[in-house]
Design a protein around this motif. Structure first.
Motif, PDB file in Angstrom:
ATOM      1  N   ASP A  72      25.791  45.888   1.744  1.00 30.26           N
ATOM      2  CA  ASP A  72      27.043  46.614   1.546  1.00 30.26           C
ATOM      3  C   ASP A  72      26.755  47.867   0.733  1.00 30.26           C
ATOM      4  O   ASP A  72      26.198  47.787  -0.367  1.00 30.26           O
ATOM      5  CB  ASP A  72      28.077  45.756   0.813  1.00 30.26           C
ATOM      6  CG  ASP A  72      28.573  44.620   1.671  1.00 30.26           C
ATOM      7  OD1 ASP A  72      28.500  44.749   2.904  1.00 30.26           O
ATOM      8  OD2 ASP A  72      29.039  43.608   1.105  1.00 30.26           O
ATOM      9  N   PRO A  73      27.126  49.041   1.278  1.00 29.09           N
ATOM     10  CA  PRO A  73      26.892  50.265   0.508  1.00 29.09           C
ATOM     11  C   PRO A  73      27.834  50.306  -0.694  1.00 29.09           C
ATOM     12  O   PRO A  73      28.934  49.802  -0.655  1.00 29.09           O
ATOM     13  CB  PRO A  73      27.212  51.392   1.490  1.00 29.09           C
ATOM     14  CG  PRO A  73      28.148  50.767   2.470  1.00 29.09           C
ATOM     15  CD  PRO A  73      27.751  49.299   2.543  1.00 29.09           C
ATOM     16  N   VAL A  74      27.355  50.922  -1.744  1.00 30.69           N
ATOM     17  CA  VAL A  74      28.165  51.081  -2.945  1.00 30.69           C
ATOM     18  C   VAL A  74      29.160  52.199  -2.655  1.00 30.69           C
ATOM     19  O   VAL A  74      28.761  53.302  -2.282  1.00 30.69           O
ATOM     20  CB  VAL A  74      27.287  51.426  -4.166  1.00 30.69           C
ATOM     21  CG1 VAL A  74      28.141  51.671  -5.385  1.00 30.69           C
ATOM     22  CG2 VAL A  74      26.267  50.331  -4.392  1.00 30.69           C
ATOM     23  N   PRO A  75      30.449  51.921  -2.777  1.00 26.33           N
ATOM     24  CA  PRO A  75      31.422  52.977  -2.474  1.00 26.33           C
ATOM     25  C   PRO A  75      31.333  54.106  -3.496  1.00 26.33           C
ATOM     26  O   PRO A  75      31.133  53.881  -4.682  1.00 26.33           O
ATOM     27  CB  PRO A  75      32.771  52.267  -2.559  1.00 26.33           C
ATOM     28  CG  PRO A  75      32.531  51.059  -3.405  1.00 26.33           C
ATOM     29  CD  PRO A  75      31.084  50.693  -3.195  1.00 26.33           C
ATOM     30  N   ALA A  76      31.464  55.306  -2.981  1.00 28.24           N
ATOM     31  CA  ALA A  76      31.426  56.480  -3.851  1.00 28.24           C
ATOM     32  C   ALA A  76      32.716  56.523  -4.657  1.00 28.24           C
ATOM     33  O   ALA A  76      33.766  56.108  -4.183  1.00 28.24           O
ATOM     34  CB  ALA A  76      31.282  57.746  -3.019  1.00 28.24           C
ATOM     35  N   PRO A  77      32.646  57.009  -5.883  1.00 32.25           N
ATOM     36  CA  PRO A  77      33.874  57.089  -6.675  1.00 32.25           C
ATOM     37  C   PRO A  77      34.869  58.034  -5.995  1.00 32.25           C
ATOM     38  O   PRO A  77      34.490  59.065  -5.445  1.00 32.25           O
ATOM     39  CB  PRO A  77      33.424  57.625  -8.023  1.00 32.25           C
ATOM     40  CG  PRO A  77      32.056  58.166  -7.822  1.00 32.25           C
ATOM     41  CD  PRO A  77      31.489  57.506  -6.589  1.00 32.25           C
TER      42      PRO A  77
END
Length: 172
Positions: A72-77
């Motif tokens: 799962d990619p880390v969501p961008a702020p």
């Protein structure tokens, strides 16, 4: 019999580095044994050679899988949008219109509630008056019956008493 380790689907998926649904399909395809655990989860009898550190299951030792496991990619702020005074002004006017519409709707609801209360009061009063009218009708019927009885009694003509002179009444 081969040595097996009993794991849940989640534990198996974690050990093999695959998704839970993929682990479930893998178990079906390999026809590994299943049994319920004390915690209510299904336990899968996985052969130990599949779980050994040098083994990757269906792959040949030392080779890499065709696709690496999906992470799962880390969501961008989330960046707040740039401040635009025109948008703020439009939204402020829209909020004011909505507030006035809400006020009008609340006023209509209050009026409707007042009308409903008046209607309920009038219905109660109507019920009381209906009972009173029925009682008066019953009293009127009783009075009419009594009047008719007295009228019949008064309109009967009594038979005349034959007149006898006084001396005959004495002599007998």
């Amino acid at each position: 019999m081969d040595a097996v380790t009993w794991l849940t689907y989640d534990e198996l998926a974690e050990r093999l580095g695959i998704e839970r649904e993929s682990a479930r399909q893998h178990v079906k395809r390999k026809r590994w044994g299943r049994r319920p655990g004390n915690d209510g989860k299904v336990r899968i009898g996985v052969p130990d050679e599949v779980l050994s550190p040098g083994s990757e299951g269906d792959t040949v030792a030392g080779t890499q899988p065709v696709q690496p496991p999906v992470q799962d990619p880390v969501p961008a702020p989330v960046q707040p949008p740039a401040h635009d005074p025109g948008v703020t002004e439009v939204l402020t006017r829209h909020i004011e219109r909505l507030e006035s519409a809400l006020e009008a709707a609340m006023k209509r609801a209050e009026d409707r509630d007042a009308l409903l209360a008046d209607r309920d009061a009038l219905a109660s009063e109507r019920d009381v008056l209906t009972v009173q009218v029925d009682a008066l009708r019953a009293a009127l019927t009783a009075a009419e019956t009594d009047r008719d009885r007295w009228h019949q009694t008064a309109s009967r003509v009594p038979e005349p008493v034959p007149h006898r002179p006084w001396w005959r009444r004495l002599a007998g």
